[in-house]
Design a protein around this motif. Structure first.
Motif, PDB file in Angstrom:
ATOM      1  N   GLU A   2       0.843  -1.187   0.000  1.00 27.48           N
ATOM      2  CA  GLU A   2       0.000   0.000   0.000  1.00 27.48           C
ATOM      3  C   GLU A   2       0.877   1.234   0.000  1.00 27.48           C
ATOM      4  O   GLU A   2       1.856   1.317   0.732  1.00 27.48           O
ATOM      5  N   LYS A  13      -3.761   3.175  -4.644  1.00 25.63           N
ATOM      6  CA  LYS A  13      -2.993   3.068  -3.402  1.00 25.63           C
ATOM      7  C   LYS A  13      -2.544   1.640  -3.131  1.00 25.63           C
ATOM      8  O   LYS A  13      -1.503   1.413  -2.542  1.00 25.63           O
ATOM      9  N   ASN A  14      -3.316   0.665  -3.568  1.00 26.83           N
ATOM     10  CA  ASN A  14      -2.990  -0.740  -3.275  1.00 26.83           C
ATOM     11  C   ASN A  14      -2.458  -1.450  -4.516  1.00 26.83           C
ATOM     12  O   ASN A  14      -3.055  -1.367  -5.591  1.00 26.83           O
ATOM     13  N   HIS A  52      -4.442  -3.361  -7.684  1.00 23.18           N
ATOM     14  CA  HIS A  52      -5.489  -4.333  -7.361  1.00 23.18           C
ATOM     15  C   HIS A  52      -6.683  -4.118  -8.276  1.00 23.18           C
ATOM     16  O   HIS A  52      -6.873  -3.049  -8.864  1.00 23.18           O
ATOM     17  N   ASN A  55      -8.849  -1.111  -7.987  1.00 24.47           N
ATOM     18  CA  ASN A  55      -8.234   0.176  -8.349  1.00 24.47           C
ATOM     19  C   ASN A  55      -7.969   0.304  -9.851  1.00 24.47           C
ATOM     20  O   ASN A  55      -7.368   1.279 -10.280  1.00 24.47           O
TER      21      ASN A  55
END
Length: 192
Positions: A2, A13-14, A52, A55
């Motif tokens: 992260e 963010k991930n 991910h 995202n």
């Protein structure tokens, strides 16, 4: 994995890290102030960061923004006022302009006299003239044949394609000579 901070709202963010061992091994080198190279270490694993699935839409927006920003033109054209027109002349006088050195001076283009338009003669007459010219000399360039016959280039090329072979190689490169079937008839007529 992260990310701690992001500058852009669309930056994911991930991420997931994918590790690979099957790639060309690499080394990390450094250079000192004295110019000496040193091997700092080996790279044994390759990591790929992938956002991910939740995202992916944010990441797609980010990619579109980057593409759009790369297409924006940063250069602009400014039209100079009349005050600035003299600047160009001053620069060329100082020596920084496009026509500053003696090497840059262009020779005046040779003035061509308008050529008289050539008129076509009868094809049979031109063929007879060409046969006589080839009796005098076996190889002719197109330019010389144009001067001798005073015929348009395109018309002469048409006749030459029928009567002659163009020499692409050898000592007579760039010239035309009669096809073998016409050479024999010329030799026969000259013998009588």
């Amino acid at each position: 994995m992260e990310m701690a901070q992001t500058n852009n709202g669309n930056t994911p963010k991930n991420y997931s890290l994918n590790m690979f061992k099957d790639f060309v091994p690499m080394c990390v080198f450094s250079e000192s102030n004295q110019g000496k190279l040193a091997c700092e270490g080996k790279v044994e694993h390759k990591f790929d960061m992938e956002p991910h699935k939740e995202n992916l839409s944010d990441y797609a927006k980010l990619c579109r923004e980057r593409t759009k920003n790369s297409m924006i033109k940063t250069r602009k054209v400014h039209v100079l006022d009349k005050e600035h027109v003299n600047v160009r002349t001053m620069i060329s006088m100082i020596g920084g302009g496009p026509h500053s050195g003696p090497k840059d001076k262009k020779k005046p283009a040779p003035t061509r006299t308008p050529e008289v338009k050539r008129t076509r003669r009868d094809r049979g007459d031109i063929e007879n003239i060409l046969f006589k010219l080839f009796e005098r000399q076996p190889n002719w360039s197109l330019r010389h044949l144009m001067q001798e016959t005073d015929q348009p280039e395109q018309f002469l090329k048409e006749i030459m394609n029928d009567l002659c072979v163009y020499n692409k190689r050898g000592p007579n490169q760039g010239t035309h000579e009669l096809k073998p079937e016409y050479k024999k008839s010329v030799e026969d007529t000259s013998a009588t």
